[in-house]
Design a protein around this motif. Structure first.
Motif, PDB file in Angstrom:
ATOM      1  N   LEU A  72     -31.796  12.044  -5.400  1.00 20.77           N
ATOM      2  CA  LEU A  72     -31.885  13.274  -6.186  1.00 20.77           C
ATOM      3  C   LEU A  72     -30.704  13.402  -7.141  1.00 20.77           C
ATOM      4  CD1 LEU A  72     -33.137  15.858  -3.522  1.00 20.77           C
ATOM      5  CD2 LEU A  72     -34.455  14.778  -5.355  1.00 20.77           C
ATOM      6  N   ASN A  73     -29.526  12.945  -6.701  1.00 18.39           N
ATOM      7  CA  ASN A  73     -28.359  12.960  -7.586  1.00 18.39           C
ATOM      8  C   ASN A  73     -28.623  12.133  -8.834  1.00 18.39           C
ATOM      9  OD1 ASN A  73     -26.768  14.608  -6.008  1.00 18.39           O
ATOM     10  ND2 ASN A  73     -25.798  12.922  -4.911  1.00 18.39           N
ATOM     11  N   TRP A  74     -29.237  10.971  -8.625  1.00 20.39           N
ATOM     12  CA  TRP A  74     -29.521  10.103  -9.767  1.00 20.39           C
ATOM     13  C   TRP A  74     -30.580  10.726 -10.676  1.00 20.39           C
ATOM     14  CZ3 TRP A  74     -27.550   6.480 -12.549  1.00 20.39           C
ATOM     15  CH2 TRP A  74     -28.356   5.807 -13.463  1.00 20.39           C
ATOM     16  N   LEU A  75     -31.617  11.313 -10.088  1.00 20.05           N
ATOM     17  CA  LEU A  75     -32.658  11.948 -10.893  1.00 20.05           C
ATOM     18  C   LEU A  75     -32.084  13.106 -11.703  1.00 20.05           C
ATOM     19  CD1 LEU A  75     -35.632  11.960  -8.345  1.00 20.05           C
ATOM     20  CD2 LEU A  75     -35.314  10.449 -10.313  1.00 20.05           C
ATOM     21  N   ALA A  76     -31.171  13.864 -11.085  1.00 17.86           N
ATOM     22  CA  ALA A  76     -30.523  14.958 -11.808  1.00 17.86           C
ATOM     23  C   ALA A  76     -29.706  14.409 -12.973  1.00 17.86           C
ATOM     24  CB  ALA A  76     -29.630  15.761 -10.862  1.00 17.86           C
ATOM     25  N   TYR A  77     -29.048  13.280 -12.740  1.00 20.76           N
ATOM     26  CA  TYR A  77     -28.279  12.635 -13.810  1.00 20.76           C
ATOM     27  C   TYR A  77     -29.202  12.208 -14.952  1.00 20.76           C
ATOM     28  CZ  TYR A  77     -26.291   8.595 -16.192  1.00 20.76           C
ATOM     29  OH  TYR A  77     -25.909   7.690 -17.139  1.00 20.76           O
ATOM     30  N   GLU A  78     -30.380  11.681 -14.612  1.00 21.58           N
ATOM     31  CA  GLU A  78     -31.325  11.255 -15.642  1.00 21.58           C
ATOM     32  C   GLU A  78     -31.811  12.428 -16.492  1.00 21.58           C
ATOM     33  OE1 GLU A  78     -34.487   9.109 -13.623  1.00 21.58           O
ATOM     34  OE2 GLU A  78     -33.756   7.255 -14.535  1.00 21.58           O
ATOM     35  N   GLN A  80     -30.045  15.106 -17.293  1.00 22.98           N
ATOM     36  CA  GLN A  80     -28.976  15.780 -18.036  1.00 22.98           C
ATOM     37  C   GLN A  80     -29.135  15.725 -19.553  1.00 22.98           C
ATOM     38  OE1 GLN A  80     -24.959  14.837 -16.913  1.00 22.98           O
ATOM     39  NE2 GLN A  80     -25.316  15.289 -14.758  1.00 22.98           N
ATOM     40  N   PRO A  81     -29.541  14.582 -20.134  1.00 22.28           N
ATOM     41  CA  PRO A  81     -29.678  14.555 -21.596  1.00 22.28           C
ATOM     42  C   PRO A  81     -30.717  15.536 -22.135  1.00 22.28           C
ATOM     43  CG  PRO A  81     -29.611  12.326 -20.706  1.00 22.28           C
ATOM     44  CD  PRO A  81     -29.759  13.255 -19.541  1.00 22.28           C
ATOM     45  N   HIS A  82     -31.583  16.041 -21.261  1.00 24.50           N
ATOM     46  CA  HIS A  82     -32.640  16.959 -21.692  1.00 24.50           C
ATOM     47  C   HIS A  82     -32.248  18.424 -21.506  1.00 24.50           C
ATOM     48  CE1 HIS A  82     -35.464  13.545 -21.915  1.00 24.50           C
ATOM     49  NE2 HIS A  82     -34.842  13.122 -20.839  1.00 24.50           N
ATOM     50  N   ASP A 114     -25.051  32.706 -10.377  1.00 22.17           N
ATOM     51  CA  ASP A 114     -25.957  32.941 -11.508  1.00 22.17           C
ATOM     52  C   ASP A 114     -26.047  31.713 -12.408  1.00 22.17           C
ATOM     53  OD1 ASP A 114     -26.440  35.453 -10.581  1.00 22.17           O
ATOM     54  OD2 ASP A 114     -25.114  36.476 -12.002  1.00 22.17           O
ATOM     55  N   LEU A 115     -24.894  31.096 -12.670  1.00 22.60           N
ATOM     56  CA  LEU A 115     -24.895  29.910 -13.530  1.00 22.60           C
ATOM     57  C   LEU A 115     -25.623  28.749 -12.861  1.00 22.60           C
ATOM     58  CD1 LEU A 115     -21.354  29.714 -15.196  1.00 22.60           C
ATOM     59  CD2 LEU A 115     -23.513  30.476 -16.170  1.00 22.60           C
ATOM     60  N   LEU A 116     -25.392  28.574 -11.566  1.00 20.04           N
ATOM     61  CA  LEU A 116     -26.049  27.479 -10.861  1.00 20.04           C
ATOM     62  C   LEU A 116     -27.556  27.708 -10.765  1.00 20.04           C
ATOM     63  CD1 LEU A 116     -23.438  26.803  -8.041  1.00 20.04           C
ATOM     64  CD2 LEU A 116     -23.903  25.418 -10.066  1.00 20.04           C
ATOM     65  N   SER A 117     -27.947  28.968 -10.595  1.00 20.79           N
ATOM     66  CA  SER A 117     -29.371  29.289 -10.575  1.00 20.79           C
ATOM     67  C   SER A 117     -30.004  28.987 -11.932  1.00 20.79           C
ATOM     68  CB  SER A 117     -29.566  30.759 -10.215  1.00 20.79           C
ATOM     69  OG  SER A 117     -30.933  31.104 -10.231  1.00 20.79           O
ATOM     70  N   LYS A 118     -29.282  29.316 -12.997  1.00 19.49           N
ATOM     71  CA  LYS A 118     -29.768  29.008 -14.348  1.00 19.49           C
ATOM     72  C   LYS A 118     -29.923  27.501 -14.526  1.00 19.49           C
ATOM     73  CE  LYS A 118     -28.471  29.397 -19.238  1.00 19.49           C
ATOM     74  NZ  LYS A 118     -27.470  29.935 -20.203  1.00 19.49           N
ATOM     75  N   LEU A 119     -28.957  26.746 -13.998  1.00 20.01           N
ATOM     76  CA  LEU A 119     -29.004  25.293 -14.118  1.00 20.01           C
ATOM     77  C   LEU A 119     -30.222  24.722 -13.393  1.00 20.01           C
ATOM     78  CD1 LEU A 119     -27.618  22.668 -15.036  1.00 20.01           C
ATOM     79  CD2 LEU A 119     -26.347  22.696 -12.880  1.00 20.01           C
ATOM     80  N   VAL A 120     -30.485  25.224 -12.184  1.00 20.73           N
ATOM     81  CA  VAL A 120     -31.646  24.754 -11.426  1.00 20.73           C
ATOM     82  C   VAL A 120     -32.937  25.026 -12.197  1.00 20.73           C
ATOM     83  CG1 VAL A 120     -33.013  25.134  -9.341  1.00 20.73           C
ATOM     84  CG2 VAL A 120     -30.529  24.939  -9.177  1.00 20.73           C
ATOM     85  N   LEU A 122     -33.243  25.255 -15.427  1.00 20.38           N
ATOM     86  CA  LEU A 122     -33.290  24.337 -16.567  1.00 20.38           C
ATOM     87  C   LEU A 122     -33.750  22.950 -16.129  1.00 20.38           C
ATOM     88  CD1 LEU A 122     -30.022  25.334 -18.467  1.00 20.38           C
ATOM     89  CD2 LEU A 122     -32.377  25.687 -19.229  1.00 20.38           C
ATOM     90  N   TYR A 123     -33.293  22.528 -14.961  1.00 20.82           N
ATOM     91  CA  TYR A 123     -33.754  21.245 -14.426  1.00 20.82           C
ATOM     92  C   TYR A 123     -35.264  21.282 -14.193  1.00 20.82           C
ATOM     93  CZ  TYR A 123     -29.367  18.747 -13.609  1.00 20.82           C
ATOM     94  OH  TYR A 123     -28.195  18.041 -13.771  1.00 20.82           O
ATOM     95  N   GLY A 124     -35.739  22.414 -13.657  1.00 23.37           N
ATOM     96  CA  GLY A 124     -37.174  22.539 -13.415  1.00 23.37           C
ATOM     97  C   GLY A 124     -37.976  22.406 -14.691  1.00 23.37           C
ATOM     98  N   GLY A 125     -37.490  23.032 -15.768  1.00 22.73           N
ATOM     99  CA  GLY A 125     -38.184  22.919 -17.041  1.00 22.73           C
ATOM    100  C   GLY A 125     -38.133  21.511 -17.601  1.00 22.73           C
ATOM    101  N   ALA A 126     -36.985  20.854 -17.422  1.00 25.35           N
ATOM    102  CA  ALA A 126     -36.831  19.500 -17.958  1.00 25.35           C
ATOM    103  C   ALA A 126     -37.745  18.505 -17.260  1.00 25.35           C
ATOM    104  CB  ALA A 126     -35.375  19.052 -17.826  1.00 25.35           C
TER     105      ALA A 126
END
Length: 212
Positions: A72-78, A80-82, A114-120, A122-126
Motif C-alpha cells: 500500500l505504501n508503494w501504491l500511495a507513492y505511485e 502522488q503525481p496525480h 483534517d489535513l490527513l482526512s483531506k489527503l485520504v 484525494l487518494y480516493g479520487g486519484a
C-alpha cells in the motif's frame, strides 16, 4: 431468454456446488448476503491456502499485514503525481523547517486530522483517474519536485543497489559520493518493483540513454 439459456440456468440452480463456484468468482456482488459472502470467502482455494500457511507457521497474520502495508505504501507513492500535495508540504514545512529528519517523528495530531482526512479523500479520487496499464514513473511526475540529477543517473544507482547498497542510507551515501546528489526515499522501492531503468523505454527517452 431463449430455451437454451433457460436450460443452462436451470442446471445451475439445481446444482448448488456449481452455483457456489460461480458466485465465488463474483464475491463483491454479494454484499447484501453477508453470511453467504463469508462462506464463499472461506471456500476460496487461496483463502484455504492462506489459513494453512498460518497454521503451519510460514508467517504470522501480522507479517501478512505488514506485507500488505508495504504494498500500500508503494501504491500511495505511485498515486502522488496525480495529487496536489502542496497543502501538506506547507503544513509539514511549518513544523520541521529545514530539518527533514524531523518528518519521521511527526504525529497525526501535529500534522492535523483534517489535513490527513483531506489527503485520504484525494487518494480516493486519484484511484479512479489513473490508468492501471500505465505505471506512474517518478522521473515523469508532473507535480512536486523531480530530482533530475538522480533520475538521469538512476541506472548507475541501480547498479550500486544491485551490488549491495540496498538500504536507502547506503544508497544515498553512495550517490552523494559518486554523483553529488541524494537518492530519493522512493528509489529503493522503485528498483524493487521496476528493476533496471535501462529496461524501461520511458526512462531511456527521458534520460536520453543510448547504450550503443
Amino acid at each position: 431468454m431463449n430455451e437454451s439459456i433457460k436450460n443452462e440456468l436451470g442446471k445451475l440452480l439445481v446444482n448448488q456446488e456449481a452455483l457456489l463456484d460461480v458466485l465465488a468468482k463474483s464475491h463483491s456482488s454479494l454484499n447484501d448476503y453477508p453470511e453467504l459472502q463469508d462462506y464463499l470467502a472461506r471456500k476460496n482455494p487461496n483463502v484455504v491456502n492462506y489459513n494453512r500457511a498460518l497454521r503451519e507457521g510460514q508467517f504470522t497474520k501480522q507479517e501478512f499485514l505488514d506485507e500488505i502495508g508495504e504494498r500500500l505504501n508503494w501504491l500511495a507513492y505511485e498515486l502522488q503525481p496525480h495529487i496536489d500535495m502542496d497543502f501538506l508540504t506547507e503544513r509539514v514545512a511549518s513544523l520541521v523547517g529545514g530539518d527533514i529528519e524531523k518528518i519521521k517523528a511527526l504525529t497525526i495530531e501535529e500534522i492535523g486530522a483534517d489535513l490527513l482526512s483531506k489527503l485520504v479523500n484525494l487518494y480516493g479520487g486519484a484511484l479512479y483517474s489513473i490508468q492501471q496499464s500505465k505505471p506512474s514513473y517518478p522521473f515523469l511526475a508532473t507535480k512536486g519536485q523531480v530530482d533530475h540529477a538522480f533520475w538521469k543517473q538512476s541506472h548507475l544507482a541501480y547498479d550500486a543497489w544491485s551490488d549491495g547498497y540496498q538500504s536507502h542510507y547506503k544508497l544515498t551515501n553512495y550517490c552523494q559520493d559518486k554523483f553529488d546528489c541524494k537518492a530519493p526515499q522512493s528509489s529503493v522501492r522503485f528498483f524493487r518493483q521496476f528493476g533496471d531503468p535501462r529496461d524501461i523505454p520511458e526512462w531511456r527517452e527521458y534520460a536520453g540513454f543510448d547504450d550503443n
